[in-house]
Design a protein around this motif. Structure first.
Motif, mmCIF file in Angstrom:
data_model
loop_
_atom_site.group_PDB
_atom_site.id
_atom_site.type_symbol
_atom_site.label_atom_id
_atom_site.label_comp_id
_atom_site.label_asym_id
_atom_site.label_seq_id
_atom_site.Cartn_x
_atom_site.Cartn_y
_atom_site.Cartn_z
ATOM 1 N N MET A 131 58.358 28.476 15.708
ATOM 2 C CA MET A 131 58.732 27.081 15.509
ATOM 3 C C MET A 131 59.174 26.494 16.850
ATOM 4 N N THR A 132 58.695 25.299 17.157
ATOM 5 C CA THR A 132 59.205 24.600 18.344
ATOM 6 C C THR A 132 60.620 24.092 18.025
ATOM 7 N N PRO A 133 61.383 23.766 19.075
ATOM 8 C CA PRO A 133 62.722 23.193 18.824
ATOM 9 C C PRO A 133 62.631 21.927 17.964
ATOM 10 N N GLY A 134 61.500 21.224 18.048
ATOM 11 C CA GLY A 134 61.302 20.022 17.250
ATOM 12 C C GLY A 134 60.957 20.304 15.789
ATOM 13 N N GLY A 135 60.723 21.575 15.452
ATOM 14 C CA GLY A 135 60.518 21.941 14.048
ATOM 15 C C GLY A 135 59.069 22.044 13.611
ATOM 16 N N HIS A 136 58.140 22.132 14.574
ATOM 17 C CA HIS A 136 56.720 22.292 14.224
ATOM 18 C C HIS A 136 56.257 23.701 14.558
ATOM 19 N N PRO A 137 55.489 24.336 13.666
ATOM 20 C CA PRO A 137 54.970 25.665 14.003
ATOM 21 C C PRO A 137 53.920 25.551 15.102
ATOM 22 N N MET A 138 53.939 26.477 16.068
ATOM 23 C CA MET A 138 52.937 26.474 17.138
ATOM 24 C C MET A 138 51.599 26.924 16.571
ATOM 25 N N SER A 139 50.501 26.352 17.082
ATOM 26 C CA SER A 139 49.171 26.757 16.604
ATOM 27 C C SER A 139 48.769 28.100 17.199
ATOM 28 N N VAL A 140 49.395 28.476 18.310
ATOM 29 C CA VAL A 140 49.141 29.762 18.953
ATOM 30 C C VAL A 140 50.047 30.813 18.322
ATOM 31 N N ALA A 141 49.498 31.992 18.035
ATOM 32 C CA ALA A 141 50.305 33.108 17.537
ATOM 33 C C ALA A 141 50.773 33.927 18.736
ATOM 34 N N MET A 142 52.024 34.333 18.734
ATOM 35 C CA MET A 142 52.613 35.004 19.909
ATOM 36 C C MET A 142 53.365 36.268 19.556
ATOM 37 N N THR A 143 53.386 37.177 20.537
ATOM 38 C CA THR A 143 54.353 38.267 20.548
ATOM 39 C C THR A 143 54.603 38.641 22.008
ATOM 40 N N CYS A 144 55.418 39.657 22.238
ATOM 41 C CA CYS A 144 55.787 40.015 23.605
ATOM 42 C C CYS A 144 55.905 41.515 23.744
ATOM 43 N N CYS A 145 55.891 41.957 25.006
ATOM 44 C CA CYS A 145 56.262 43.329 25.309
ATOM 45 C C CYS A 145 56.967 43.327 26.653
ATOM 46 N N GLY A 146 57.629 44.451 26.943
ATOM 47 C CA GLY A 146 58.432 44.519 28.159
ATOM 48 C C GLY A 146 59.904 44.379 27.816
ATOM 49 N N VAL A 196 60.937 33.510 23.295
ATOM 50 C CA VAL A 196 60.889 33.010 21.917
ATOM 51 C C VAL A 196 61.289 31.539 21.877
ATOM 52 N N THR A 197 60.868 30.871 20.820
ATOM 53 C CA THR A 197 61.294 29.503 20.552
ATOM 54 C C THR A 197 61.635 29.404 19.067
ATOM 55 N N ASP A 198 62.668 28.611 18.778
ATOM 56 C CA ASP A 198 63.029 28.296 17.392
ATOM 57 C C ASP A 198 63.831 26.984 17.424
ATOM 58 N N ARG A 199 64.485 26.640 16.342
ATOM 59 C CA ARG A 199 65.221 25.370 16.307
ATOM 60 C C ARG A 199 66.316 25.316 17.367
ATOM 61 N N GLN A 200 66.772 26.510 17.828
ATOM 62 C CA GLN A 200 67.829 26.565 18.863
ATOM 63 C C GLN A 200 67.292 26.224 20.249
ATOM 64 N N GLY A 201 65.982 26.403 20.471
ATOM 65 C CA GLY A 201 65.418 26.131 21.796
ATOM 66 C C GLY A 201 64.573 27.284 22.293
ATOM 67 N N TYR A 202 64.252 27.245 23.602
ATOM 68 C CA TYR A 202 63.440 28.277 24.251
ATOM 69 C C TYR A 202 64.351 29.261 24.962
ATOM 70 N N ARG A 203 64.012 30.540 24.954
ATOM 71 C CA ARG A 203 64.788 31.534 25.709
ATOM 72 C C ARG A 203 64.055 32.869 25.814
ATOM 73 N N TYR A 204 64.524 33.693 26.740
ATOM 74 C CA TYR A 204 64.105 35.084 26.801
ATOM 75 C C TYR A 204 65.160 35.926 26.114
ATOM 76 N N GLN A 205 64.732 36.906 25.330
ATOM 77 C CA GLN A 205 65.686 37.832 24.719
ATOM 78 C C GLN A 205 65.100 39.237 24.642
#
Ligand code: MD3
Ligand code: FE
Length: 214
Positions: free
Chosen positions: A51-66, A71-80
């Protein structure tokens, strides 16, 4: 399949702008190994539409490694350090990922690049990414290395200000791009993925971005 996909072309280098270099077909040879590693990572940390901070689901599917994931959600963008889906640390960065990213960085003039985060984006037909800057990392002196696999897409490379008209760059299977120096904070995005079928990825385009988050 291997033969078909790696035959014919050797990698070549395309300087595009200050700090921006495209290493065309640089990831062709390890493409199959990269895709197998993507399968292992996504089995452990699923691809999701965040979810973007604005509340819309991204059209791109994501994951991470390392060590860190973006990540992004209603709280905003960040690394965790953990996946919100599993609450476990992200899967370790596969050796084949790290080697490719470091080798590309050296070729582009960034020795010592040691990514601690890799974002895996999966585009299906209709997916896109609007113009944005990548500015959640701590030290913009490090470049971002991106790897395109599967279906081609039109990339948009804008300026330091959102209002500058972006230029279009076609990114194809095996292309590696290093974004550093003067281009590191430029606006960029990708246009809508068109339907297609790639011998190695089927209906998808994958993009790996290697970053130094901290
Ligand atoms: C230019 N991904 O994940 S990669 C992203 O194709 C992202 O999935 C796109 O933008 C994709 O943030 C584009 C290329 C890219 C990555 C970082 C950049 C281009 C960049 C940082 C500065 C300038
Ligand atoms: Fe980006």
């Amino acid at each position: 399949m291997e033969l078909f996909d790696t035959a014919g072309e050797s990698p070549w280098l395309e300087p595009i702008a200050d700090g921006l270099v495209v290493l065309r077909r640089h990831a062709l040879e390890p493409a199959q190994a990269l895709l197998s590693a993507i399968d292992r990572v996504t089995a452990e940390a699923p691809l999701v539409h965040r979810m973007t901070p604005g509340g819309h689901p991204m059209s791109v599917a994501m994951t991470c490694c390392g060590e860190f994931g973006w990540v992004t959600d209603r709280q905003g963008y960040r690394y965790q350090r953990t996946s919100p889906e599993t609450d476990f640390p992200w899967p370790p960065m596969p050796a084949v990922f790290r080697q490719l990213a470091q080798n590309a960085a050296v070729e582009a003039g960034y020795p010592g690049f040691d990514p601690d985060a890799c974002l895996i984006n999966r585009y299906a037909r209709g997916a896109k990414m609007g113009l944005h800057q990548d500015r959640d990392e701590q030290d913009f002196r490090w470049p971002i290395v991106s790897v395109s696999l599967g279906l081609p897409i039109n990339f948009q490379f804008g300026g330091r200000q959102r209002n500058e008209r972006p230029r279009k760059i076609l990114l194809e299977h095996g292309d590696v791009v290093v974004w550093g120096g003067e281009s590191r904070l430029n606006y960029h995005g990708v246009l809508t993925l068109k339907a297609g079928e790639h011998p190695l990825t089927g209906p998808y385009r994958y993009n790996l971005t290697f970053r130094r988050a901290r």
